[in-house]
Design a protein around this motif. Structure first.
Motif, PDB file in Angstrom:
ATOM      1  N   LEU A  23       0.834  -1.207   0.000  1.00  0.00           N
ATOM      2  CA  LEU A  23       0.000   0.000   0.000  1.00  0.00           C
ATOM      3  C   LEU A  23       0.870   1.258   0.000  1.00  0.00           C
ATOM      4  CD1 LEU A  23      -2.830  -0.922   2.563  1.00  0.00           C
ATOM      5  CD2 LEU A  23      -2.934  -1.014   0.074  1.00  0.00           C
ATOM      6  N   GLU A  24       2.071   1.163  -0.563  1.00  0.00           N
ATOM      7  CA  GLU A  24       2.992   2.307  -0.564  1.00  0.00           C
ATOM      8  C   GLU A  24       2.384   3.539  -1.225  1.00  0.00           C
ATOM      9  OE1 GLU A  24       5.543  -1.380  -0.290  1.00  0.00           O
ATOM     10  OE2 GLU A  24       3.811  -0.726  -1.474  1.00  0.00           O
ATOM     11  N   MET A  25       1.629   3.334  -2.285  1.00  0.00           N
ATOM     12  CA  MET A  25       1.034   4.465  -3.001  1.00  0.00           C
ATOM     13  C   MET A  25      -0.053   5.164  -2.178  1.00  0.00           C
ATOM     14  SD  MET A  25       2.786   4.532  -5.723  1.00  0.00           S
ATOM     15  CE  MET A  25       1.853   5.741  -6.653  1.00  0.00           C
ATOM     16  N   ALA A  86       6.450   9.566   9.887  1.00  0.00           N
ATOM     17  CA  ALA A  86       7.758   9.849   9.258  1.00  0.00           C
ATOM     18  C   ALA A  86       7.979   8.946   8.052  1.00  0.00           C
ATOM     19  CB  ALA A  86       8.879   9.665  10.276  1.00  0.00           C
ATOM     20  N   ILE A  87       7.537   7.698   8.155  1.00  0.00           N
ATOM     21  CA  ILE A  87       7.640   6.779   7.022  1.00  0.00           C
ATOM     22  C   ILE A  87       6.709   7.211   5.898  1.00  0.00           C
ATOM     23  CG2 ILE A  87       7.256   4.395   6.259  1.00  0.00           C
ATOM     24  CD1 ILE A  87       7.930   3.534   9.156  1.00  0.00           C
ATOM     25  N   PHE A  88       5.475   7.520   6.241  1.00  0.00           N
ATOM     26  CA  PHE A  88       4.465   7.858   5.233  1.00  0.00           C
ATOM     27  C   PHE A  88       4.760   9.174   4.532  1.00  0.00           C
ATOM     28  CE2 PHE A  88       0.706   5.282   7.182  1.00  0.00           C
ATOM     29  CZ  PHE A  88       1.426   4.117   6.969  1.00  0.00           C
ATOM     30  N   TRP A  89       5.242  10.185   5.274  1.00  0.00           N
ATOM     31  CA  TRP A  89       5.410  11.525   4.711  1.00  0.00           C
ATOM     32  C   TRP A  89       6.796  11.764   4.127  1.00  0.00           C
ATOM     33  CZ3 TRP A  89       2.923  14.620   9.338  1.00  0.00           C
ATOM     34  CH2 TRP A  89       1.537  14.464   9.283  1.00  0.00           C
ATOM     35  N   TYR A 274      -0.477  -6.662   4.140  1.00  0.00           N
ATOM     36  CA  TYR A 274      -0.853  -5.261   4.372  1.00  0.00           C
ATOM     37  C   TYR A 274      -2.052  -5.162   5.301  1.00  0.00           C
ATOM     38  CZ  TYR A 274      -4.562  -5.902   0.833  1.00  0.00           C
ATOM     39  OH  TYR A 274      -5.654  -6.331   0.133  1.00  0.00           O
ATOM     40  N   PHE A 275      -2.947  -6.167   5.270  1.00  0.00           N
ATOM     41  CA  PHE A 275      -4.102  -6.141   6.176  1.00  0.00           C
ATOM     42  C   PHE A 275      -3.638  -6.326   7.615  1.00  0.00           C
ATOM     43  CE2 PHE A 275      -7.492  -8.164   8.591  1.00  0.00           C
ATOM     44  CZ  PHE A 275      -8.563  -7.319   8.332  1.00  0.00           C
ATOM     45  N   HIS A 276      -2.720  -7.265   7.855  1.00  0.00           N
ATOM     46  CA  HIS A 276      -2.177  -7.481   9.199  1.00  0.00           C
ATOM     47  C   HIS A 276      -1.586  -6.179   9.751  1.00  0.00           C
ATOM     48  CE1 HIS A 276      -2.621 -11.795   9.606  1.00  0.00           C
ATOM     49  NE2 HIS A 276      -2.048 -12.002   8.439  1.00  0.00           N
ATOM     50  N   ILE A 277      -0.771  -5.511   8.940  1.00  0.00           N
ATOM     51  CA  ILE A 277      -0.067  -4.315   9.412  1.00  0.00           C
ATOM     52  C   ILE A 277      -1.035  -3.155   9.609  1.00  0.00           C
ATOM     53  CG2 ILE A 277       1.730  -2.641   8.842  1.00  0.00           C
ATOM     54  CD1 ILE A 277       3.096  -4.904   7.255  1.00  0.00           C
ATOM     55  N   LEU A 278      -1.942  -2.982   8.656  1.00  0.00           N
ATOM     56  CA  LEU A 278      -2.927  -1.903   8.762  1.00  0.00           C
ATOM     57  C   LEU A 278      -3.779  -2.082  10.008  1.00  0.00           C
ATOM     58  CD1 LEU A 278      -3.991   0.604   7.259  1.00  0.00           C
ATOM     59  CD2 LEU A 278      -5.602  -0.902   6.072  1.00  0.00           C
TER      60      LEU A 278
END
Length: 315
Positions: A23-25, A86-89, A274-278
């Motif tokens: 889900l990087e985008m 910080a990772i996302f932005w 990605y579901f686990h992490i989200l």
């Protein structure tokens, strides 16, 4: 970058957090609801702490435990979200090895403390409903302080082996963590050693803490329901049980997502990563956001004090 290679090395000085792989985008878009939840959590829990401190009538066991819950929620949410953002932005994925272990410890320690606080609050409700005339003599300030100390020390001691076990393993495969924060097993699985000690200890502590706490909460509410149904009128039963609804709501908001995340992580091999992490991020953000809202809406004393703090327009 050289940080992202997977060639052999020994005990890296940093780890690389990938955020939410797949889900990087959507990282920037996901940061919006996360920021909103975090802002509500910070504001709401600080308001709870301020109101309990300023209102002398709230200096009673239930609100002492609520203050502990607010402090715990602030620590849990602040332990993960700044790094996630910080990772996302800014794509700042590096985290120092020691900082990773500290984050790991704080998350697990204060989650265990929060679970213990719910047990303490359930005990307070049990005494208030089943032994109302003895409530002030049973739950004195020294007793409340001792209960709070036991809850905190239990979380500290049970989770202390996590970072020490994680530190002792050799890491020679990769320093890339497929997660948004340093979760215990996500870190330990990178070790090139037999990690069964960490795995078994982690599972045992999770089952012990959750199982024991849920057991005591169920026992408390079994006694509470017996006392409620023995009351003579429907209005009395509803009014008495209404004092427990806030506590029940925050318990459900904490345990249901936690158990769902635990079982899908252990047994949901077909569930996308990605579901686990989200869901793991949401699980650590939603209770800190909901707890002050639920208690603010359901607790008349907090509502009254909050309304007095809001300046009224003169007519």
């Amino acid at each position: 970058m050289s940080y992202y290679n997977t060639t052999e090395f020994t005990n890296p000085s940093i780890f690389i957090l990938l955020g939410i792989p797949g889900l990087e985008m959507a990282h920037v878009w996901l940061s919006i609801p996360f920021c909103i939840m975090y802002a509500i959590a910070i504001l709401g829990n600080f308001i709870i702490l301020f109101i309990v401190k300023m209102e002398l009538s709230l200096h009673v066991p239930m609100f002492y435990f609520l203050s502990m819950l607010a402090l715990t929620d602030l620590v849990v949410s602040t332990s993960i979200l700044p790094k996630v953002l910080a990772i996302f932005w800014f794509n700042t994925r590096e985290i120092d090895f020691n900082a990773c272990l500290i984050q790991l410890y704080f998350i697990h320690c204060f989650t265990a403390i929060e679970s213990g606080i719910f047990v303490a609050m359930a005990f307070d409700r049990y005494v208030a409903i089943c032994h109302p005339l003895r409530h002030s003599t049973i739950l004195t300030n020294p007793v409340v302080a001792k209960i709070g100390l036991v809850v905190v020390l239990r979380g500290i001691m049970l989770m202390l082996p996590y970072p020490f076990l994680a530190r002792q393993w050799p890491y020679c495969r990769t320093n890339i963590i497929s997660h948004s924060y340093c979760e215990n097993m996500a870190v330990v699985k990178l070790a090139c050693a037999d990690i069964r000690v960490s795995s078994y200890y982690s599972l045992s502590v999770a089952l012990f803490v959750t199982g024991l706490d849920v057991f005591f909460i169920v026992v408390s509410y079994t006694q509470i329901l017996k006392a409620v149904f023995s009351l003579p009128t429907k209005n009395a039963r509803l009014k008495t049980f209404g004092t427990c609804t806030s506590h029940l709501c925050v318990i459900l908001a904490f345990y249901i997502p936690g158990l769902f995340s635990f079982f899908t992580h252990r047994f949901g091999q077909n569930v996308p990563l990605y579901f686990h992490i989200l869901f793991a991020i949401v699980y650590l953000l939603v209770p800190p956001m909901l707890n002050p809202v639920i208690y603010g809406v359901r607790t008349r004393q907090i509502q009254d004090r909050l309304l007095r703090l809001i300046p009224h327009r003169r007519t």
